[in-house]
Design a protein around this motif. Sequence first.
Motif, PDB file in Angstrom:
ATOM      1  N   VAL A   1     -32.281   4.826   9.232  1.00  0.00           N
ATOM      2  CA  VAL A   1     -31.949   4.515  10.624  1.00  0.00           C
ATOM      3  C   VAL A   1     -31.532   3.058  10.758  1.00  0.00           C
ATOM      4  O   VAL A   1     -30.559   2.730  11.444  1.00  0.00           O
ATOM      5  CB  VAL A   1     -33.150   4.807  11.550  1.00  0.00           C
ATOM      6  N   SER A   2     -32.260   2.166  10.077  1.00  0.00           N
ATOM      7  CA  SER A   2     -31.935   0.742  10.128  1.00  0.00           C
ATOM      8  C   SER A   2     -32.593   0.031   8.959  1.00  0.00           C
ATOM      9  O   SER A   2     -33.549   0.541   8.361  1.00  0.00           O
ATOM     10  CB  SER A   2     -32.404   0.117  11.443  1.00  0.00           C
ATOM     11  N   GLN A   3     -32.083  -1.141   8.635  1.00  0.00           N
ATOM     12  CA  GLN A   3     -32.702  -1.990   7.614  1.00  0.00           C
ATOM     13  C   GLN A   3     -32.430  -3.447   7.971  1.00  0.00           C
ATOM     14  O   GLN A   3     -31.342  -3.789   8.425  1.00  0.00           O
ATOM     15  CB  GLN A   3     -32.181  -1.690   6.210  1.00  0.00           C
ATOM     16  N   GLU A   4     -33.465  -4.289   7.780  1.00  0.00           N
ATOM     17  CA  GLU A   4     -33.291  -5.714   8.027  1.00  0.00           C
ATOM     18  C   GLU A   4     -34.133  -6.521   7.049  1.00  0.00           C
ATOM     19  O   GLU A   4     -35.146  -6.032   6.528  1.00  0.00           O
ATOM     20  CB  GLU A   4     -33.691  -6.078   9.464  1.00  0.00           C
ATOM     21  N   LYS A   5     -33.711  -7.745   6.812  1.00  0.00           N
ATOM     22  CA  LYS A   5     -34.446  -8.666   5.955  1.00  0.00           C
ATOM     23  C   LYS A   5     -35.447  -9.423   6.810  1.00  0.00           C
ATOM     24  O   LYS A   5     -35.089 -10.031   7.821  1.00  0.00           O
ATOM     25  CB  LYS A   5     -33.471  -9.643   5.287  1.00  0.00           C
ATOM     26  N   LEU A   6     -36.729  -9.404   6.413  1.00  0.00           N
ATOM     27  CA  LEU A   6     -37.774 -10.083   7.170  1.00  0.00           C
ATOM     28  C   LEU A   6     -38.089 -11.468   6.628  1.00  0.00           C
ATOM     29  O   LEU A   6     -38.477 -12.370   7.371  1.00  0.00           O
ATOM     30  CB  LEU A   6     -39.065  -9.257   7.168  1.00  0.00           C
ATOM     31  N   ALA A   7     -37.967 -11.639   5.320  1.00  0.00           N
ATOM     32  CA  ALA A   7     -38.258 -12.907   4.650  1.00  0.00           C
ATOM     33  C   ALA A   7     -37.551 -12.856   3.297  1.00  0.00           C
ATOM     34  O   ALA A   7     -36.905 -11.850   2.966  1.00  0.00           O
ATOM     35  CB  ALA A   7     -39.762 -13.104   4.483  1.00  0.00           C
ATOM     36  N   GLU A   8     -37.674 -13.917   2.533  1.00  0.00           N
ATOM     37  CA  GLU A   8     -37.014 -13.939   1.236  1.00  0.00           C
ATOM     38  C   GLU A   8     -37.562 -12.827   0.346  1.00  0.00           C
ATOM     39  O   GLU A   8     -38.745 -12.790   0.017  1.00  0.00           O
ATOM     40  CB  GLU A   8     -37.228 -15.292   0.546  1.00  0.00           C
ATOM     41  N   GLY A   9     -36.683 -11.858   0.015  1.00  0.00           N
ATOM     42  CA  GLY A   9     -37.082 -10.744  -0.846  1.00  0.00           C
ATOM     43  C   GLY A   9     -37.865  -9.651  -0.158  1.00  0.00           C
ATOM     44  O   GLY A   9     -38.293  -8.697  -0.812  1.00  0.00           O
ATOM     45  N   ILE A  10     -38.081  -9.739   1.167  1.00  0.00           N
ATOM     46  CA  ILE A  10     -38.867  -8.751   1.919  1.00  0.00           C
ATOM     47  C   ILE A  10     -37.953  -8.027   2.905  1.00  0.00           C
ATOM     48  O   ILE A  10     -37.270  -8.666   3.720  1.00  0.00           O
ATOM     49  CB  ILE A  10     -40.020  -9.403   2.701  1.00  0.00           C
TER      50      ILE A  10
END
Length: 279
Positions: free
Chosen positions: A11-20
């Motif tokens: 449905v969706s994807q996002e980067k939360l932090a470096e490598g996360i």
Amino acid sequence: MAQKKVRAAIVSQEKLAEGIFSMWLDAPEMAEASRPGQFIAVYTNDPSKLLPRPISICEADKEKGRLRIVYRIAGAGTLEFSRYQAGDTLDIMGPLGNGFPLKDKKAFLIGGGIGIPPMLELAKNLECEKTAVLGYRDAETFLADEIGKYAEVVIASEDGSVGTKGNVIDAIRAGSLKADVIYACGPTPMLKALKAYAAENGIECWISLEEKMACGIGACLGCVCHSKDVDEHSNVKNKRVCKDGPVFLADEVELLSSEEQRERIAGGCMCGTVKVKED
């Protein structure tokens, strides 16, 4: 619900932090059946990588029929996951393992590093006084604000850039915090320290073990941990993290360091030695 392998749409994807990264998946049956602390097995779309990656369930939106996973890039498989976009599909199986027992007691929800994501769904489902004690490497405090909607949040960071400098127990002691039950997920050294802290203070303690896995359903014995009692399946003192866990009462299991594991093997015990490396 029996473990089921399905083709799920992202449905969706996002980067939360470096490598996360955070990924929402359309999986109505799994979302409905899931409990805080369970995980899913996620398969890559690369046919050369046969084994799935076990990833904790971060959130379950039962109304919309969606599951959320938050994962760290640890190898080629999870690197592939990070490149997927909304509309892509992949195979998942679950929900797997057991979950945290929901107690009506004053609670610590303790997460370290990539052990933090399952604390969000747990915080949403616990109806009690609760404090989330979250351990980070630095100031990239992913999910802290979201967990803060459901629990008081206390932060520890290794570099001291935010919250208490040190680990989660340092943060507990710095704030003179108290609880009657501990729920924890994170690296083994953190869990060992919490197990000792709970024993010293007479606190009920539930821990979710992080372990590399192969089948994810308890058949291969690739993810066993040492246990106090003899397991009925293998007739030795171990438990299958994927099937009997990943959540255990802390007193039920031994948490061995790599050195202690080598000493145990040298003494003739081969249980718990089979691991599958991420390629």
